[in-house]
Scaffold this motif. Structure first.
Motif, mmCIF file in Angstrom:
data_model
loop_
_atom_site.group_PDB
_atom_site.id
_atom_site.type_symbol
_atom_site.label_atom_id
_atom_site.label_comp_id
_atom_site.label_asym_id
_atom_site.label_seq_id
_atom_site.Cartn_x
_atom_site.Cartn_y
_atom_site.Cartn_z
ATOM 1 N N GLN A 31 1.525 6.277 -6.399
ATOM 2 C CA GLN A 31 0.744 7.227 -7.152
ATOM 3 C C GLN A 31 1.177 8.788 -7.310
ATOM 4 O OE1 GLN A 31 -2.821 6.606 -4.808
ATOM 5 N NE2 GLN A 31 -3.860 8.325 -6.196
ATOM 6 N N GLN A 32 1.766 8.978 -6.336
ATOM 7 C CA GLN A 32 2.687 10.593 -5.594
ATOM 8 C C GLN A 32 3.371 11.188 -7.129
ATOM 9 O OE1 GLN A 32 4.642 11.186 -1.882
ATOM 10 N NE2 GLN A 32 4.309 13.458 -2.146
ATOM 11 N N ALA A 33 4.132 10.373 -7.574
ATOM 12 C CA ALA A 33 5.301 10.190 -8.332
ATOM 13 C C ALA A 33 4.267 10.122 -9.818
ATOM 14 C CB ALA A 33 5.957 8.409 -8.287
ATOM 15 N N ALA A 81 0.664 -1.299 0.079
ATOM 16 C CA ALA A 81 0.100 0.003 0.260
ATOM 17 C C ALA A 81 0.496 1.496 0.065
ATOM 18 C CB ALA A 81 -1.431 0.136 0.890
ATOM 19 N N LEU A 82 1.411 1.498 1.010
ATOM 20 C CA LEU A 82 3.293 2.626 1.031
ATOM 21 C C LEU A 82 3.746 2.577 -0.305
ATOM 22 C CD1 LEU A 82 4.251 4.715 2.470
ATOM 23 C CD2 LEU A 82 6.041 2.974 3.217
ATOM 24 N N ARG A 83 3.867 1.616 -0.797
ATOM 25 C CA ARG A 83 4.377 1.881 -2.347
ATOM 26 C C ARG A 83 4.079 1.970 -3.439
ATOM 27 N NH1 ARG A 83 4.931 -1.952 -6.643
ATOM 28 N NH2 ARG A 83 6.356 -1.417 -8.251
ATOM 29 N N ALA A 84 2.443 1.014 -3.118
ATOM 30 C CA ALA A 84 1.368 1.642 -4.542
ATOM 31 C C ALA A 84 1.118 3.622 -4.316
ATOM 32 C CB ALA A 84 0.347 1.422 -4.346
ATOM 33 N N ARG A 85 1.208 4.148 -2.965
ATOM 34 C CA ARG A 85 1.190 5.625 -2.312
ATOM 35 C C ARG A 85 2.135 6.190 -3.123
ATOM 36 N NH1 ARG A 85 -1.527 3.960 2.746
ATOM 37 N NH2 ARG A 85 0.345 4.153 3.244
ATOM 38 N N ILE A 86 3.609 5.282 -2.974
ATOM 39 C CA ILE A 86 4.433 6.719 -3.354
ATOM 40 C C ILE A 86 4.092 6.464 -5.334
ATOM 41 C CG2 ILE A 86 7.372 6.120 -3.307
ATOM 42 C CD1 ILE A 86 7.244 5.603 -0.640
#
Length: 374
Positions: free
Chosen positions: A173-175, A166-171
């Motif tokens: 997505q933010q990128a 989830a954190l990787r996906a958020r990072i």
């Protein structure tokens, strides 16, 4: 998931079985008789009352031995149930490693000891560490795996269960959002530059068009002014021509004003010569008064007509004179005839024009100013 077998219960001196079985008898090793001081009334055979437990540095020291009680916040483990979870989050070149959970380890305590442990909420300075959540929330929190910690409600609704992913996906997505924002900003800058360039080109074209239109309008205005001026001059000359006339007819211009030659005493010609047959009528160019009429040396027979503005017209080399001094004549009236008197080479009318001050001027120019074309 496999768990360790619970350890057998140890006899407690606080239980009824211990009182009955171990309170009296003989120590098998020392042979000493046991008394009933460990009876139901407590140690030493005296009746002791239990006071409120106040944890100190000595009482809260970790229990040494095989069995330990794990205390965790938020109700993750209570009483005889301990939830052991290991969470590892690692960031590598490839991204965020997935948090892995370890199998829980069950640890049991004798009920006689567990029942007499104080409630954690009643401990001074410890109870504040626990939230006032309900038992259902505590149970739900305890049941939830630690790998789901940090997962938002939206991610949970989408089926996300791994905090690392989830954190990787958020990072990511933010990128992507940052890249999209940078691309949008670059595109907006390009569009702005293109719009400014187009506006500059349009303004330049507009300025050129306006300059051309202005130049064209100025030229048209100037042309119109010139045409109006020419028209006015033509009208003026036409009006003058109605009141002025060419002095003779059937003529040929043979000599002009200022022409150099030895046959003229001044060295140049002082008038305008109209060569015509002898006897051709000579007409008054404009209305005026006869100032003189008669013989005048090299001019032969000459008539001087004075106009209202003082200008004098000299008609020379006449064969005859038809007017007298002081006579008023009008435009076109016959005042004499062409001849060859005086210093001449053939019959012609020698016309001179003198201003009111006596200066001789070009007769051709003067006649054209009056709308006449000799």
């Amino acid at each position: 998931m496999a768990s360790n077998k619970p350890a057998p219960e140890a006899p407690s001196r606080f239980g009824s079985d211990f009182t009955t079985e171990y309170a009296s008898g003989t120590d098998t090793e020392s042979g000493t008789a046991l008394t009933a001081e460990f009876g139901t009334e407590g140690l030493g055979g005296t009746d002791r009352s239990w006071e409120e437990w106040n944890p100190t540095e000595e009482s809260v020291r970790p229990v040494r031995g095989r069995h330990r009680v794990a205390k965790q916040r938020n109700g993750l483990a209570r009483s005889s149930t301990v939830l052991g979870v290991g969470v590892i989050a690692a960031v590598g070149a490839g991204g965020m490693a997935t948090a892995q959970s370890k199998p829980p380890v069950s640890i049991s305590l004798p009920d006689s000891l567990a029942d007499k442990l104080p409630d954690a909420n009643s401990l001074p300075g410890v109870g504040a560490l626990f939230s006032e959540e309900s038992a259902a929330d505590q149970a739900q929190t305890a049941a939830a795996p630690l790998t789901s910690a940090g997962i938002t409600t939206a991610e949970a609704e989408q089926g996300a269960t791994d905090a690392g992913e989830a954190l990787r996906a958020r990072i990511l997505q933010q990128a992507e959002q940052q890249q999209s924002a940078a691309d949008a900003e670059a595109k907006a800058a390009e569009e702005k530059a293109a719009a400014e360039k187009a506006a500059a080109e349009a303004k330049q074209k507009q300025d050129v068009a306006e300059a051309k239109a202005e130049a064209k309008a100025e030229a048209a205005k100037k042309k119109a002014e010139e045409e109006a001026k020419a028209k006015a001059e033509a009208e003026r000359l036409a009006k003058l021509a109605a009141s002025y006339a060419i002095p003779t007819s059937s003529y040929t211009i043979t000599s002009t004003f200022g022409q150099a030659g030895s046959m003229w005493s001044s060295g140049y010609h002082t008038g305008l010569d109209f060569a015509a047959p002898t006897g051709t009528p000579i007409k008054a160019v404009h209305t005026g008064t006869i100032k003189s009429a008669g013989w005048s040396g090299s001019y032969g027979y000459r008539t001087v007509l004075e106009l209202e503005d003082g200008t004098e017209l000299w008609f020379c080399h006449q064969s005859s004179i038809n007017v007298s001094v002081g006579q008023k004549v009008t435009t076109g009236e016959t005042i004499g005839r062409v001849g060859a008197t005086g210093n001449v080479t053939g019959p012609h009318l020698h016309l001179e024009v003198h201003t009111s001050s006596g200066t001789g001027i070009d007769p051709m120019t003067w006649l054209r100013d009056k709308g006449l074309t000799p």
